[in-house]
Design an enzyme around this catalytic site. Structure first.
Site, PDB file in Angstrom:
ATOM      1  N   GLU A   1     -11.504  28.560  25.593  1.00 20.14           N
ATOM      2  CA  GLU A   1     -12.124  28.356  26.899  1.00 20.14           C
ATOM      3  C   GLU A   1     -12.083  26.865  27.236  1.00 20.14           C
ATOM      4  O   GLU A   1     -12.824  26.077  26.627  1.00 20.14           O
ATOM      5  CB  GLU A   1     -13.558  28.897  26.886  1.00 20.14           C
TER       6      GLU A   1
ATOM      7  N   ASP B   1     -16.218  30.145  32.696  1.00 21.75           N
ATOM      8  CA  ASP B   1     -15.100  30.010  33.631  1.00 21.75           C
ATOM      9  C   ASP B   1     -15.520  30.288  35.068  1.00 21.75           C
ATOM     10  O   ASP B   1     -14.660  30.369  35.957  1.00 21.75           O
ATOM     11  CB  ASP B   1     -13.954  30.950  33.234  1.00 21.75           C
TER      12      ASP B   1
ATOM     13  N   ASP C   1     -20.593  32.985  32.923  1.00 14.14           N
ATOM     14  CA  ASP C   1     -19.552  32.697  31.951  1.00 14.14           C
ATOM     15  C   ASP C   1     -19.030  31.295  32.239  1.00 14.14           C
ATOM     16  O   ASP C   1     -19.109  30.801  33.367  1.00 14.14           O
ATOM     17  CB  ASP C   1     -18.412  33.708  32.072  1.00 14.14           C
TER      18      ASP C   1
ATOM     19  N   ASP D   1     -24.077  43.864  28.777  1.00 12.11           N
ATOM     20  CA  ASP D   1     -24.536  43.762  30.163  1.00 12.11           C
ATOM     21  C   ASP D   1     -25.000  45.115  30.716  1.00 12.11           C
ATOM     22  O   ASP D   1     -26.118  45.227  31.234  1.00 12.11           O
ATOM     23  CB  ASP D   1     -23.443  43.160  31.044  1.00 12.11           C
TER      24      ASP D   1
ATOM     25  N   ASP E   1     -21.139  28.302  21.148  1.00 16.57           N
ATOM     26  CA  ASP E   1     -21.172  29.095  19.922  1.00 16.57           C
ATOM     27  C   ASP E   1     -20.339  28.484  18.803  1.00 16.57           C
ATOM     28  O   ASP E   1     -20.418  28.942  17.667  1.00 16.57           O
ATOM     29  CB  ASP E   1     -20.681  30.519  20.208  1.00 16.57           C
TER      30      ASP E   1
END
Length: 862
Positions: free
Chosen positions: A176, A408, A406, A567, A205
């Site tokens: 990412e 992104d 998130d 979710d 993380d």
């Protein structure tokens, strides 16, 4: 879009009395723009206001508790809604009649296949019903930002808006990109919301020093970027996306000043990106210097921070307790709460003194969180990271509301946070609203959306339909929660009067239990306590790997564990307690993210989603039995979300059935075949008529609808069967389903933004799709060959039946068209090639069939 960001958060006692007059001007001028934007979202001849009576009553009575109506409701007009409902009922009747006819005429050349097809058709009908029933009452809800400003933005420049904690999660700086994550952070810091009422938490993380130091650099650049956005009403407020615009619009009056400010900020942003790019090398060089000064040369190489202390997270040389997946918990406040004036100054961070004299230059609190990783404990993936953020934020800011992103995703509309608050504070359903979900939008998808990444049919139709029930499901990102709902607390009308937080439920932290009690009392203060050593130790304790053990975290508290799709299950658990949710649509999209435009990555994403859905069905969160307070049609929608991958098994069988063309004799699944095909065509035609009405009131295009159909076929021949197989293995072996995280990195090609679209990465799950495509191409070629061989002896009925069979083959190939382009790789840049290759393939297969027939006829007389 005009945005009075400078007025956000000018609270009392901030020492900026000179801001009041400009803020008032900005606030008043923005009200008209807010109302115009709200009207733009709801415009269209197919929607009508559904809350006129409520608004009239509220105006006459002055509201129940002094709060205004903060959102507007719209329903589909009867001229479209009634035919839509009638057609659904007519289709249901047609399907029932079709089954009656098939059973009464159980005549087939292959009875086992006939039985299987009846079961499959039954499943198709059942699945369609589950999908369609919740769509009887679509509702569009539009935030009334003008009303919110009049209610919350006070004349003295202060605000009564509640606190918001914003969570951003990232796995590591490799899969990412760091720049994308930092742009997300910058868009959050620059959002149009009071700086003293919001806080941003980044969960890393990986425990990487790169991300922490990138966050420090981001905080420095934010002291320039955020006031610049507020001063000139910049949209969007992610700098990478803003500077990509060819001609950014400007709504202010100081054009020359804007050009000068923009030039300076752009130069600073380029330097900021350079600093981010050099971070890995700088950290390694610095660490090498410090490690060379250690007397014990046998000691492992540590990672060193800029202040000369060892980084407690992942080290450059991975060793015990300092490798990825095994490191101590870290909570570091990068930007303190603005009321304590601990933020970086503009001069110290950039060296450029732009004229921000009448602009609020304060920044929200910014916090780095990396939960402890220990091989002895299950870290529960993203849900575990979110719960660690939830606990850390409870100690620091304890905001009443939480929104998660998130890494992104970035805020594309600076008013998005205010928009969600409209639903939370509304006098009608505000107190009973647990979360507000926004649609997911993506800005990196190819113009023709080859793999259905936009998924408009789901976000703009299904979610609006659920909005007319108990509310949309939680979709993982771009969702604002009420903290109490995440804590597992019942809605007000079900809640007992006295609730005492216990260590058995929330964990053994006195400060955390106190924060839960404060949240129950609706304490809206976001000012954190003093950051002394004892408090820091407590924060690190609540993000430890063992903190969840023996508590209700991940079960009845926080985000749900032990499932790939935390979710949907988290939203289901909250709905099951009696809470409702709302769907927020805005004319200027609230958020944008990055979608996997490579087919392989897209299918990995689908496997994870569909596999998690099946896990939910076979868990104690099964929609048939769990959630005692969930509404009936809401339960139906959740049931559909959990079992839809099973449909792919029957679809896959149908899709490979054209291999029967290779059999010399005629083989019919159902006799009389003509009537069978006519029935199917009528039912399919009715489905698409319903789809046409659906996309009409949803405001989407036929291309969106067609891409949805195509990708469902691709997924049904690859990802969905893979998810079902994973689930079968899980049930037989009791081993958890492992799904890889979708990589956000894409092919580096500065000349082609969509270069990754043309990269074909072969994986086993693509084999069934290839088989289906080849089977249908072969079927068409063999049909042409049979026409040549048997044209003189076939009857009219045989010719008609062959033509009907070819309709099915061609339909399957049209649905698999994006997959065919994918396997062409970079040749797919010229799709016309496919239009040439397919006819050539048909002719070659036909010739092979004819020659084979002639050869066999000479050897084996018929």
């Amino acid at each position: 879009m005009a945005s009075p960001a400078s007025g956000a958060g000018a609270g009392e006692g901030n020492g900026n009395a000179s801001l009041i007059n400009p803020l008032l001007v900005s606030r008043i001028s923005s009200i008209g723009a807010d109302r115009k934007a709200a009207a733009g979202v709801a415009k269209g001849k197919y929607w009508a206001a559904a809350d006129k009576a409520e608004r009239r009553a509220a105006k006459e009575n002055g509201g129940e508790d002094g709060r205004p109506l903060l959102y507007r409701s719209y329903k589909v007009k009867g001229a479209l809604l009634h035919p839509y409902r009638a057609l659904i009922i007519a289709h249901l009747i047609a399907v029932l009649l079709f089954f009656v006819w098939r059973i009464r005429h159980n005549n087939s050349d292959i009875m086992w296949f006939w039985t299987l097809s009846v079961v499959g058709d039954g499943w198709f009908g059942f699945s369609w019903l589950l999908n369609q029933l919740p769509k009887f009452n679509p509702v569009k809800t539009i935030p009334d930002l003008a009303a919110l400003r009049q209610y919350c933005d006070l004349p003295d420049g202060s605000s009564r808006l509640p606190g918001i904690d914003v969570f951003v999660t990232t796995a590591d700086p490799i899969d990412e990109p760091v720049l994308s994550t930092m742009n997300s952070i910058l868009s959050i810091l620059a959002a149009d919301y009071p700086a003293d009422r919001s806080a941003c938490y980044l969960s890393d993380d990986s425990g990487s020093l790169i991300l922490y130091e990138a966050l420090v650099e981001t905080a420095k650049f934010a002291t320039l970027w955020v006031p610049f956005c507020r001063k000139h009403s910049i949209e969007p407020r992610a700098p990478e996306k803003y500077f990509e615009l060819e001609a950014p619009s400007y709504t202010g009056s100081a054009l020359e000043e804007f050009k000068n400010d923009s030039r300076i900020v752009h130069l600073e942003y380029d330097e900021f990106k350079t600093r981010l790019e050099t971070l890995p090398d700088n950290i390694r060089k610095r660490s090498d210097v410090y490690n060379s000064m250690k007397p014990d040369q046998e000691a492992p190489n540590a990672t060193w921070m800029a202040n000369g202390t060892q980084w407690p997270g992942t080290w450059i040389e991975p060793i015990e307790n300092h490798r990825k997946g095994h490191h101590a918990g870290i909570v570091k406040v990068v930007l303190d709460h603005p009321i304590r004036r601990h933020n970086l100054s503009l001069k110290d961070s950039t060296g450029n003194n732009l004229n921000f004299g009448c602009t609020d230059v304060r920044l929200p609190m910014l916090v780095y969180v990396s939960r402890e990783k220990n091989p002895s404990y299950d870290h529960n993936k993203k849900a575990g990271a979110l719960n660690a953020q939830l606990r850390a934020s409870a100690l620091l800011s304890n905001a009443q509301f939480i929104i998660n992103f998130d890494c992104d995703h970035y805020i594309n509309n600076s008013l998005a946070l205010r928009a969600a608050i409209c639903f939370m504070l509304d006098q009608r359903e505000g107190d009973n609203t647990a979360f507000v979900q926004f649609p997911q939008r993506f800005d990196n998808v190819d113009p023709k959306d080859r793999y259905g990444n936009h998924n408009r049919l789901f976000f703009d139709a299904t979610m609006l339909a659920l909005n007319g029930l108990q509310g949309p499901s939680y979709l993982g990102t771009g969702c604002m929660f009420r903290r109490l709902a995440l804590y597992g607390i019942d809605p007000p009308h079900w809640r007992p009067e006295n609730i005492t937080p216990t260590a058995s439920k929330f964990g053994n932290s006195i400060l955390l239990l106190e924060s839960v009690s404060e949240a129950l009392n609706q304490d809206r203060s976001t000012t954190p306590p003093p950051l002394n050593d004892i408090f820091v130790d407590e924060m690190e304790m609540v993000v430890s790997a063992s903190f969840d053990k023996g508590t209700d975290w991940g079960k009845g508290v926080g985000y749900i564990y032990y499932i790939a799709t935390e979710d949907i299950v988290t939203g289901f658990r909250i709905h099951g307690q009696g809470w409702r949710s709302m769907y927020c649509t805005m004319e200027h999209d609230a958020f944008y993210g990055t979608a996997p435009i490579n087919l392989t990555e897209r299918l990995h994403q689908i496997v994870r989603w569909s596999g998690g859905s099946l896990e939910m069905f076979f868990s104690h969160n099964n929609p048939l039995i769990a959630g005692c307070r969930i509404q009936s049609l809401q339960r139906v929608s959740y049931l559909n979300m959990t079992i839809y991958p099973v449909t792919s098994l029957f679809l896959l069988i149908y899709a490979v059935s054209p291999v029967m063309w290779l059999i010399p004799d005629e083989v019919y699944i159902q006799r009389p075949f003509t009537r069978y095909v006519v029935y199917l065509l009528v039912i399919i035609l009715m489905i698409h008529m319903i789809g046409w009405l659906e996309i009409t009131w949803a405001g989407i295009t036929w291309l969106d609808y067609w891409r949805n159909e195509q990708f469902f076929m691709i997924g049904s021949t690859s990802a969905y069967p893979t998810a079902v197989l994973h689930m079968v293995v899980n049930l037989l072996t009791k081993k958890g389903i492992q799904f890889r995280v979708t990589s956000k990195q894409t092919t580096a090609d500065n000349n082609d933004k969509f270069a990754d679209l043309y990269e074909m990465r072969w994986i086993p799950m693509l084999i069934p799709s290839v088989i289906v495509l080849i089977a249908n191409i072969d079927a068409v070629g063999v049909a042409i060959g049979k026409t040549v061989v048997y044209m003189g002896v076939w009857t009219t009925a045989q010719k008609r039946h062959a033509a009907m069979g070819l309709i099915f083959n061609m339909w399957v190939m049209f649905l698999l068209y994006p997959f065919a382009l994918a396997i062409m790789g970079r040749w797919a840049k010229r799709p016309i090639i496919l239009a040439v290759l397919l006819p050539v393939a048909f002719v070659i297969i036909a010739l092979v069939y004819v020659m084979t027939h002639i050869l066999l006829a000479n050897i084996i007389p018929f």
